[in-house]
Design a protein around this motif. Sequence first.
Motif, PDB file in Angstrom:
ATOM      1  N   ASP A  63      -7.096   0.027   2.242  1.00 33.67           N
ATOM      2  CA  ASP A  63      -5.878   0.569   1.704  1.00 33.67           C
ATOM      3  C   ASP A  63      -6.086   1.718   0.747  1.00 33.67           C
ATOM      4  O   ASP A  63      -5.378   2.749   0.676  1.00 33.67           O
ATOM      5  CB  ASP A  63      -5.185  -0.681   0.935  1.00 33.67           C
ATOM      6  CG  ASP A  63      -4.625  -1.772   1.912  1.00 33.67           C
ATOM      7  OD1 ASP A  63      -4.574  -1.395   3.100  1.00 33.67           O
ATOM      8  OD2 ASP A  63      -4.472  -2.604   1.339  1.00 33.67           O
ATOM      9  N   LYS A 123      -8.258  -1.484  -5.607  1.00 34.28           N
ATOM     10  CA  LYS A 123      -7.986  -2.493  -4.699  1.00 34.28           C
ATOM     11  C   LYS A 123      -9.180  -3.563  -4.886  1.00 34.28           C
ATOM     12  O   LYS A 123     -10.153  -3.563  -4.680  1.00 34.28           O
ATOM     13  CB  LYS A 123      -8.335  -2.169  -3.464  1.00 34.28           C
ATOM     14  CG  LYS A 123      -8.029  -3.084  -2.316  1.00 34.28           C
ATOM     15  CD  LYS A 123      -6.463  -3.058  -2.039  1.00 34.28           C
ATOM     16  CE  LYS A 123      -6.228  -4.558  -1.042  1.00 34.28           C
ATOM     17  NZ  LYS A 123      -4.968  -4.716  -0.768  1.00 34.28           N
ATOM     18  N   THR A 165       0.866  -1.136  -0.158  1.00 38.59           N
ATOM     19  CA  THR A 165      -0.226   0.081  -0.064  1.00 38.59           C
ATOM     20  C   THR A 165       0.925   1.218  -0.007  1.00 38.59           C
ATOM     21  O   THR A 165       0.398   2.131  -0.634  1.00 38.59           O
ATOM     22  CB  THR A 165      -1.034   0.021   1.090  1.00 38.59           C
ATOM     23  OG1 THR A 165      -1.757  -1.100   1.386  1.00 38.59           O
ATOM     24  CG2 THR A 165      -1.902   1.136   1.243  1.00 38.59           C
TER      25      THR A 165
HETATM   26 MG   LIG Z   1      -1.963  -3.135   1.332  1.00 42.89          MG
END
Ligand SMILES: [Mg+2]
Length: 230
Positions: A49, A36, A15
């Motif tokens: 994230d 994501k 991330t």
């Molecule tokens: Mg992550």
Amino acid sequence: MIHVITGTDTDVGKTVATAALAARELSAGRRVAVYKPTQTGVQSSEAGDAQNIAAWLGHPTGLLVAEGIRLREPMAPLDAALVEGGSAAVAMLPALTDHLVRISQLAADYDTVLVEGAGGLLVVLTAAGANIADLAKALGAALVVVSRPDLGTLNHTALTLEAASRRGFASGTLLLGSYPAQPTALHRSNLENLRQLASRHGWRWAGALPADLISGETEKSLLNAAMALT
Ligand SMILES: [Mg+2]
Ligand SMILES: Nc1ncnc2c1ncn2[C@@H]1O[C@H](COP(=O)(O)OP(=O)(O)O)[C@@H](O)[C@H]1O
């Protein structure tokens, strides 16, 4: 351009690396989408994230963050779905084509799409068994592998690059997600060994992100660290 950011493990700095790459792209005047596909381990009200990346970068115009599906359990996607809603929830997971359609739409509207996987390269995302490598392959995406600098990383990274090669990725980019300010001899030799490993596989070695990026002036730190990558 679509990049899939994966790692040798969970918690390796995917991330943070995705945020750094986004900062670099934005500073070059490019519009960036972060996707994501499967966000596990967060409640519906919490930041995942993708939202953390937007916050670290100060919610810039030109950045869009999106999720495929969110699951509460901090488990691998299929298991998280199974615990949350049984086999019906597994069946509700987006299929590979759903992710591909979503990412293609983002790629039509944004100059750069950064897809942050879950866990590592072979983590399964869909009920049919498609994993991150399958997603990256189907997208024709550039693969970015984030590694740890600690003991055990040489084997994990070698396994990941070998698995990527076997799945037809002739190259990619390798970087360290979090390199200590005061590296020990172990960290230094791991860094050098990983650089050589990347080169043996025909991969690009991008270097290491410093371990202190998420505090104080995070946006500036992320950009500076990304600009220092090769
Ligand atoms: Mg992550
Ligand atoms: N370079 C870095 N500087 C500061 N904190 C970091 C760095 N890399 C990772 N971390 C921290 O370590 C944890 C795991 O990193 P994260 O990027 O979330 O890993 P992953 O996405 O691979 O699970 C997070 O708390 C993150 O803020």
